[in-house]
Design a protein around this motif. Structure first.
Motif, short mmCIF file in Angstrom:
data_model
loop_
_atom_site.label_atom_id
_atom_site.label_comp_id
_atom_site.label_asym_id
_atom_site.label_seq_id
_atom_site.Cartn_x
_atom_site.Cartn_y
_atom_site.Cartn_z
N ASN A 138 0.81 -1.23 0.00
CA ASN A 138 0.00 0.00 0.00
C ASN A 138 0.84 1.27 0.00
OD1 ASN A 138 1.00 0.01 2.60
ND2 ASN A 138 -0.96 -0.41 3.59
N TYR A 139 2.15 1.14 -0.16
CA TYR A 139 3.02 2.32 -0.06
C TYR A 139 3.56 2.77 -1.42
CZ TYR A 139 6.22 -1.70 0.17
OH TYR A 139 6.87 -2.90 -0.06
N VAL A 140 3.08 2.16 -2.50
CA VAL A 140 3.51 2.54 -3.85
C VAL A 140 2.32 3.14 -4.58
CG1 VAL A 140 4.42 1.73 -6.05
CG2 VAL A 140 5.21 0.69 -3.93
N TRP A 141 2.55 4.26 -5.24
CA TRP A 141 1.50 4.91 -6.01
C TRP A 141 2.07 5.43 -7.32
CZ3 TRP A 141 -3.38 4.08 -5.48
CH2 TRP A 141 -4.32 4.89 -6.15
N ALA A 150 12.33 -3.84 0.90
CA ALA A 150 13.71 -3.40 1.16
C ALA A 150 14.26 -2.61 -0.01
CB ALA A 150 14.57 -4.61 1.46
N LEU A 151 14.02 -3.10 -1.23
CA LEU A 151 14.55 -2.43 -2.41
C LEU A 151 13.87 -1.08 -2.63
CD1 LEU A 151 16.29 -2.29 -4.91
CD2 LEU A 151 14.62 -3.73 -6.11
N TYR A 152 12.55 -1.05 -2.48
CA TYR A 152 11.82 0.20 -2.69
C TYR A 152 12.21 1.25 -1.64
CZ TYR A 152 7.88 3.30 -3.67
OH TYR A 152 7.10 4.38 -4.01
N THR A 153 12.46 0.79 -0.42
CA THR A 153 12.87 1.72 0.64
C THR A 153 14.24 2.31 0.33
OG1 THR A 153 11.59 0.50 2.30
CG2 THR A 153 13.35 1.92 3.11
N ARG A 154 15.16 1.46 -0.12
CA ARG A 154 16.50 1.95 -0.50
C ARG A 154 16.40 2.97 -1.62
NH1 ARG A 154 21.19 -1.14 -2.34
NH2 ARG A 154 19.80 -2.65 -3.34
N PHE A 155 15.63 2.62 -2.66
CA PHE A 155 15.49 3.52 -3.80
C PHE A 155 14.83 4.84 -3.37
CE2 PHE A 155 13.12 5.40 -7.25
CZ PHE A 155 14.01 5.33 -8.32
N VAL A 187 7.31 8.65 -6.32
CA VAL A 187 8.47 7.76 -6.16
C VAL A 187 8.23 6.48 -6.94
CG1 VAL A 187 9.92 6.51 -4.52
CG2 VAL A 187 8.91 8.70 -3.86
N GLY A 188 6.98 6.02 -6.95
CA GLY A 188 6.65 4.81 -7.70
C GLY A 188 6.91 4.96 -9.18
N THR A 244 12.47 -1.06 -14.83
CA THR A 244 12.16 -1.46 -16.20
C THR A 244 13.39 -1.34 -17.08
OG1 THR A 244 9.85 -0.77 -15.97
CG2 THR A 244 10.70 -1.00 -18.20
N LEU A 245 14.17 -0.31 -16.83
CA LEU A 245 15.38 -0.08 -17.63
C LEU A 245 16.51 -1.03 -17.25
CD1 LEU A 245 16.74 1.70 -19.76
CD2 LEU A 245 17.34 3.29 -17.96
N TYR A 246 16.73 -1.20 -15.96
CA TYR A 246 17.92 -1.95 -15.52
C TYR A 246 17.62 -3.38 -15.05
CZ TYR A 246 20.38 2.46 -15.81
OH TYR A 246 20.93 3.62 -16.28
N GLY A 247 16.34 -3.70 -14.84
CA GLY A 247 15.99 -5.03 -14.38
C GLY A 247 15.80 -5.08 -12.87
N TYR A 248 14.71 -5.69 -12.46
CA TYR A 248 14.35 -5.74 -11.03
C TYR A 248 15.41 -6.47 -10.21
CZ TYR A 248 11.53 -6.87 -6.87
OH TYR A 248 11.06 -7.02 -5.59
#
Length: 636
Positions: free
Chosen positions: A165-168, A200-205, A221-222, A230-234
């Motif tokens: 619920n933290y990505v928009w 963890a990854l989304y928080t770092r980014f 941020v999303g 999308t550009l570099y790969g998940y």
């Protein structure tokens, strides 16, 4: 300690209150009851115990406690009040043992409104807590055509598979793209470990994005995160160290800035005619010889598309024998294109053409890492700031091909064989259909897709009984087939009538001239973050048509007349009254479709029999192209 904390929080609250007042905004908390849909226009959905992102708690359920806090949830009641004493006590408890009791809240449009626990939320916001547990009831509004409503329904669909619920996002379709970018099938449920990895990854980014001033951009941020993975790969981004992530985000910042542009593409419909001063020209001509690389997906012998670009490369070598040298790479794939581009750069190439839309991501990554190398990708409507893209207005030639087919089809039945449902290809189909209808009002265009699963096109043509067929645009050298261009079927054998021609050599020549005479830079507006897309056609010589001797002289003369009117911009194939399969596109005789509308059209002309296929209906080889350039049919 609690009293001191309240004093600090009180000052933050008063400052925020005054700032909002000066801006003409409501200075206290939002109240859900004030913005709720009317009764009968929503339903309630209990979510149970949820970890609520603290930043997304924006107000209270009822008006009761809203005036006790500023809009940032800091207290604004006097320090000697009973409210202040309770707040201070909670502050002390939080420091000594932590606040664990869940709050009660409502969620509406992915924002949260507190019913019980306002002071707890205020304390935790003061201490910078990331999230708070809460028992949540979701308010689900009735579906509408409003963009925010559609986004919310996309979020709820995504939430069923991944309770995040933290990505928009700010753009429709982004939640589905996130599911795909994370390597998940459309309906696949995320495991707990996958949710932890993502968090963890989304928080770092997010931390690095905000530290670099991302909050000043008009995107979420999303939006930035989705563009980056999308550009570099998940998985590749997940494996990056913090320093690697920071460095790459810094290099990619213009990509994030581009996302906020309302008009993302700066279309260049003609070569730049601006003249550089003589001194500058002499300096440019004295510079080092240019070394060019062409990266092909297939080989010139097995692909008409690659063959056309190879002819363009050979044309360049003959036109600029002393100014340039060229190399080419064949059989590029998603797996090896990065290494092919890297090899070209290491060999000293300072201008690289990647000749298929599926190579666009590799092109952008290489351009970000190598700022001194010019990289161009052959694709349409591609929004990347670090590369320039190019394509030809083939729909102009296809209109002429349709006119020929309409004149030569004695039974009014035509077949058009398309390959991928990507930007530009829909315009080609419709232009062909409109050209046929102009000459023959009864012409029907039966649309077939060569990349669809389980389709025998030859059998379909026999069933349809089409007398004129539009096949692949040009011959494949190693096949020697006569089934290309426009051909008339006679006794099971094709008789060629005409063919469209990509004259990439003319495009490359004119583009290279802008580099050598120093006018390349004039296409770029330093004050803009728009991506540059060259889209040239008949007038620029990058598209041609070749008529067969089998074509009647009168038809040839008509085609030359139509060609001249299009080249001189006296006629736009997409002008006047237009009808699609679903109804009226334009009922204005003076209407003329804009280039951006032609480029992105997702409808088929009324005399086309067929449809735009869905991704799952296409062969696997179409995946990479569709992912980057696919035209998605809009609902409605």
């Amino acid at each position: 300690m609690g009293r001191e904390d309240y004093s600090k929080a009180f000052k933050l609250g008063k400052k925020d209150y005054q700032t909002r007042m000066l801006r003409g905004e409501k200075p206290t908390l939002e109240v859900l009851d004030d913005i709720m849909p009317e009764k009968g226009a929503y339903r309630e959905m209990p979510l149970g115990l949820v970890q609520i992102p603290i930043d997304q708690i924006v107000g209270t359920k009822t008006v009761g406690r809203s005036s006790s806090f500023s809009g940032n949830f800091m207290p604004i009641l006097r320090e000697e009040s009973e409210f202040a004493a309770k707040w201070s006590s909670l502050s002390t408890s939080h420091v000594e043992e932590g606040i664990r009791d869940p709050i009660k809240a409502y969620e509406y449009m992915n924002k949260f409104y507190v019913e019980e626990g306002n002071k707890r939320v205020s304390v935790m916001k003061f201490f910078g807590v990331v999230s708070v547990p809460g028992n949540v009831i979701r308010i689900v509004p009735r579906r509408t055509e409003d963009k925010e409503n559609k986004l919310y329904y996309e979020f709820m669909d995504f939430y069923q598979h991944a309770p995040i619920n933290y990505v928009w996002f700010s753009q429709l379709g982004s939640f589905a793209k996130l599911q795909e970018a994370a390597g998940k099938a459309p309906e696949e449920v995320w495991t707990d470990d996958e949710l932890l990895k993502f968090s963890a990854l989304y928080t770092r980014f997010g931390a690095e994005y905000r530290a670099r001033g991302g909050n000043k951009l008009k995107i979420t941020v999303g939006d930035a995160f989705l563009s980056f993975i999308t550009l570099y790969g998940y998985d590749e981004v997940d494996q990056m160290t913090t320093s690697e992530l920071k460095e790459l985000m810094a290099k990619s910042w213009e990509e994030f800035a581009l996302l906020q542009e309302e008009q993302e593409i700066n279309l260049k419909m003609k070569p730049n005619q601006e003249k550089k001063p003589l001194k500058g020209i002499l300096h440019s001509l004295s510079s080092h010889k240019l070394k060019l690389a062409f990266i092909y997906e297939k080989t010139p012998g097995t692909s008409a598309w690659t063959y056309a670009h190879e002819l363009g490369r050979l044309y360049l070598e003959q036109t600029f024998p002393d100014e340039i040298s060229t190399v080419f790479y064949e059989n590029g794939t998603q797996e090896n294109v990065d290494s092919l581009i890297e090899d070209a750069i290491n060999s000293g190439c300072n201008l690289i053409f990647t000749t298929t839309p599926s190579f666009v991501q590799a092109s952008v990554k290489a351009a970000i890492a190598n700022k001194d190398v010019r990289i161009m990708n052959c694709s349409l409507n591609t929004s990347h700031r670090y590369i320039r893209t190019y394509y030809s207005r083939m729909h102009e030639a296809k209109f002429l091909m349709g006119a020929i087919a309409g004149a030569m089809a004695e039974n009014n039945k035509l077949t058009y064989i398309a390959d991928y449902p990507i930007y530009g290809s829909i315009a080609n189909i419709n232009a062909f259909a409109l050209g046929a209808k102009m000459i023959n009002p009864r012409a029907e265009v039966h649309l077939e897709w060569s990349t669809m699963k389980g389709i025998d096109i030859d059998e379909r043509i026999r069933e349809t009984g089409s007398s004129c067929i539009s096949g692949m645009d040009m011959v494949i050298p190693e096949e020697g087939s006569r089934f290309f261009g426009i051909y008339h079927m006679e006794g099971g054998h094709p008789r060629s009538l005409a063919m469209p021609l990509y004259h990439w050599g003319k495009f490359y020549e004119q583009l290279l001239q802008t580099i050598m005479d120093g006018t390349w830079k004039y296409d770029d507006d330093p004050s803009s973050t728009k991506a540059i897309n060259y889209w040239w056609g008949l007038a620029e010589g990058t598209i041609e048509i070749v008529c067969s001797q089998n074509l009647p002289i009168g038809t040839k003369r008509l085609i030359e007349l139509l060609r001249a009117t299009i080249s001189s911009e006296l006629f736009n194939p997409f002008s006047g009254i237009l009808y699609s399969q679903n109804g009226v596109v334009s009922d204005n005789p003076e209407f003329s479709m804009l280039p951006e509308e032609i480029m992105t059209m997702d409808w088929l002309a009324e005399n086309v029999i067929g449809s735009i296929p869905k991704k799952e209906e296409l062969k696997d080889k179409a995946g990479a192209v569709i992912k980057q350039q696919g035209v998605m049919k809009k609902e409605g």
